[in-house]
Design an enzyme around this catalytic site. Sequence first.
Site, PDB file in Angstrom:
ATOM      1  N   SER A 256       0.928  -1.205  -0.121  1.00  0.00           N
ATOM      2  CA  SER A 256       0.051  -0.113  -0.054  1.00  0.00           C
ATOM      3  C   SER A 256       0.844   1.201   0.241  1.00  0.00           C
ATOM      4  O   SER A 256       2.003   1.269   0.452  1.00  0.00           O
ATOM      5  CB  SER A 256      -0.904   0.105   1.360  1.00  0.00           C
ATOM      6  OG  SER A 256      -0.117   0.313   2.592  1.00  0.00           O
ATOM      7  N   ASP A 257       0.346   2.318  -0.626  1.00  0.00           N
ATOM      8  CA  ASP A 257       0.902   3.932  -0.171  1.00  0.00           C
ATOM      9  C   ASP A 257       0.707   3.841   1.204  1.00  0.00           C
ATOM     10  O   ASP A 257      -0.177   3.274   1.616  1.00  0.00           O
ATOM     11  CB  ASP A 257       0.353   4.710  -1.090  1.00  0.00           C
ATOM     12  CG  ASP A 257       1.268   6.003  -1.446  1.00  0.00           C
ATOM     13  OD1 ASP A 257       2.107   6.116  -0.559  1.00  0.00           O
ATOM     14  OD2 ASP A 257       0.904   6.535  -2.280  1.00  0.00           O
ATOM     15  N   TRP A 258       1.427   4.916   1.665  1.00  0.00           N
ATOM     16  CA  TRP A 258       1.476   5.012   3.152  1.00  0.00           C
ATOM     17  C   TRP A 258       0.065   5.679   3.683  1.00  0.00           C
ATOM     18  O   TRP A 258      -0.272   6.742   3.311  1.00  0.00           O
ATOM     19  CB  TRP A 258       2.660   6.116   3.322  1.00  0.00           C
ATOM     20  CG  TRP A 258       3.782   5.352   3.664  1.00  0.00           C
ATOM     21  CD1 TRP A 258       4.913   5.448   4.861  1.00  0.00           C
ATOM     22  CD2 TRP A 258       4.543   4.279   3.240  1.00  0.00           C
ATOM     23  NE1 TRP A 258       5.950   4.557   4.657  1.00  0.00           N
ATOM     24  CE2 TRP A 258       5.621   3.946   3.797  1.00  0.00           C
ATOM     25  CE3 TRP A 258       4.267   3.408   1.767  1.00  0.00           C
ATOM     26  CZ2 TRP A 258       6.680   2.861   3.242  1.00  0.00           C
ATOM     27  CZ3 TRP A 258       5.005   2.465   1.580  1.00  0.00           C
ATOM     28  CH2 TRP A 258       6.193   2.275   1.815  1.00  0.00           C
ATOM     29  N   GLY A 259      -0.602   4.768   4.302  1.00  0.00           N
ATOM     30  CA  GLY A 259      -2.177   5.021   4.842  1.00  0.00           C
ATOM     31  C   GLY A 259      -3.156   5.207   3.803  1.00  0.00           C
ATOM     32  O   GLY A 259      -4.202   5.653   3.958  1.00  0.00           O
TER      33      GLY A 259
END
Length: 738
Positions: A256-259
């Site tokens: 995932s991208d961060w968050g």
Amino acid sequence: MVPFTWITVALFAVQSSSAFTLRSWEDSFSLAAEAVVQMTQDEKLGLLVGVGQFNSRCVGNITPPSRSFTLSSTNLTIPPICFQDGPAGIRLVKNVTGFPTGINAASTFSRRLMRARGVAIAEEFRDKGVHVFLGPAMDIMRNPKAGRAWESSGPDPYLTGEAAYETIVGVQSVGVQACAKHYLANNQEHWRYGLSADIDDRTTRELYAWPFKRSIDAGVTSVMCAYNRFNETSSCHNGPLLDLLRADGFQGYIVSDWGATHDSASDNANAGLDMEQPGDWILIGGGVFNSNGLKNAVNDGNVATDRLDEMATRVLASFLRLGQDSGYPAINFDAQKPDGSGSLNLHVSVRSAAHTALTREIGAASAVLLKNNRTTTSDGTTIRGLPLAKGSIKTIAVIGQDAKMPNLSCNNLGECNDGTMSVGWGSGTNSLDFIVPPIDAITDFVGSSATITSSLSNDLSAGAAAAKGKDLCLVFVNAMSGELGFYDVVVGNMGDRNDLDLWYKGGSLVEGVAAVCSNTVVVVHSVGPVDLGWSTHPNIAAVIYHGAPGEQTGPSIVDVLWGAVNPSGRLPFSIAYDEADYGTSIVYNSGNGFPTITYGEGLFIDYRYLDQQGITPQFEFGYGLSYTTFSYSALSTSASGTSRIISFTVANTGAFAGTEIAQLYLGFPAGAGEPAKVLRGFEEVILGIGKSSRVSVTLSQEEMSIWDVPSQAWKKPGGTFAVYVGASIKDIRLTGSF
């Protein structure tokens, strides 16, 4: 006047730094499966759940097993797996190189330099102990104001795909994992944490997913899913979207991208997400796998144990494939203390003379000469325009805030623009510690041969006063953009640019200088297209678009201005007369929360849209002048199995050695539904005076195909294909068909 020859250096670097065994995917998965079958559930989960954004020496990490595993061919000890920004060099770390940005690498139209840049970046990541390079970015520039477009390669899927391919091959040749991002349709910053990009199937495959397919061809080990929703479903748990990667042969893991994770752990894991970073909830999202989220989903039967094993195996196989289990440097920095303080920052310098030289070479090779009204003496010495003749110029004015040293005390995201602009802001920014601004490089080069007067602000009166009566006036102007972050605003711009104007009244500064100086040369540093309406002023002798060229911005522009390097950069986008000419827009405001953005333009963006609408840009895609001239001749086409080979001759017919960027555009048969011309090839042709070279471009079956929605397959349409060969989309020199 010849280009720098970094090729030998690059080859040596690959040979000397890639002392690892590249395993096949089959062997890597076999070994990974041997390890995973020995792991406890918690050990598997440790590989898949980030440790939190503030709990690691890197921007992302995992919790490795505390024990080793005996496998059939090796003993395996898994270290913390370090993920680190960014696509143009290591962020939050000292003693590293600030490399040219993705948009500048694209401007070179040079596969050689794209790959060499990947090698050099990875050498620094590896020697700092970073396992995963969070790049390359391959987000299509749907609109020229998109905040992070400079991290990628522009609006064309073929150019973006080739840049991604070469970068990944270069990065992974050093044993560093590349992470292709952001999947998919991360095309604006406003509302990015929840907007829905709604795109039809054909446009998805031919335009936005094409570069990711090329990343899979390059053997990329990981792909990062994006913040935005895609066709109304969050990208990181959008099963049909993630399935496209697997259908195209992707064998690595999806992170995932961060968050960027939302909803339940089972939603994400069952859709195809393999790893969540940074692991904790960070206001915009995240923390789905953490806090026992994934563990409970497995124990409750909502995520099958086989799926958990598959996730862990994919992560471990990618690690093993690049030999990161043997002889890999340990992490030697602390991203939590980017000032270099603390006992965990070991002050290991990974800079090298070769990396500095490459940064300078790419900086020069990405400079696009847009205008050059050159006047010479009878012996060919320049007295107006470019290249500058050192001995004939006695007074020089250097004007503009963009010529001076940038703010070296800016925040960790580079959210400042009060000096020369070498990189945008956000997680993709890089180190400015060793930047050489234009004023310093010009002063060093000119020495005592001329008197330099400077006005290093954008004060209109001061600029004109400094310029008056000078033999040469060099004006530096810029426009910047970056990442939304936590809704950060930089000089009134929240990630995406508000408009295509130069910042700080740069256009007015240029016009004021040109009013009093008949030999005005303008250098534009920008993240993308800008308004260049002022460029037709008769006193403006030359204009160079220099993009965001990295730390060697000053030396590289000096090389081009004074002719040590003949410019060969080409525009990786169109520069239109009016913002409306692009046919797309940034959605800034939404009265109903996160908006749905329908990509109704389909395949027709940038030059494709301009051609469709009959709009002539000011400077077209692929455009760029040289100090010499080139001719094209002898076009031929031939079949080679399912491929076509297009061949032609390029000759240097001018007075300088130089590099031509020969471009191949393809016209599909009538009724195929394709744009009038699409880029399908480019070659860097380096030629001495009077020399010529035979150039061949191979078109694969897929490059001659369209995505057929009913059959869900690539199909080559029947009929006649048109072949266009030339120096830009509008400067076609040869035509043919097959």
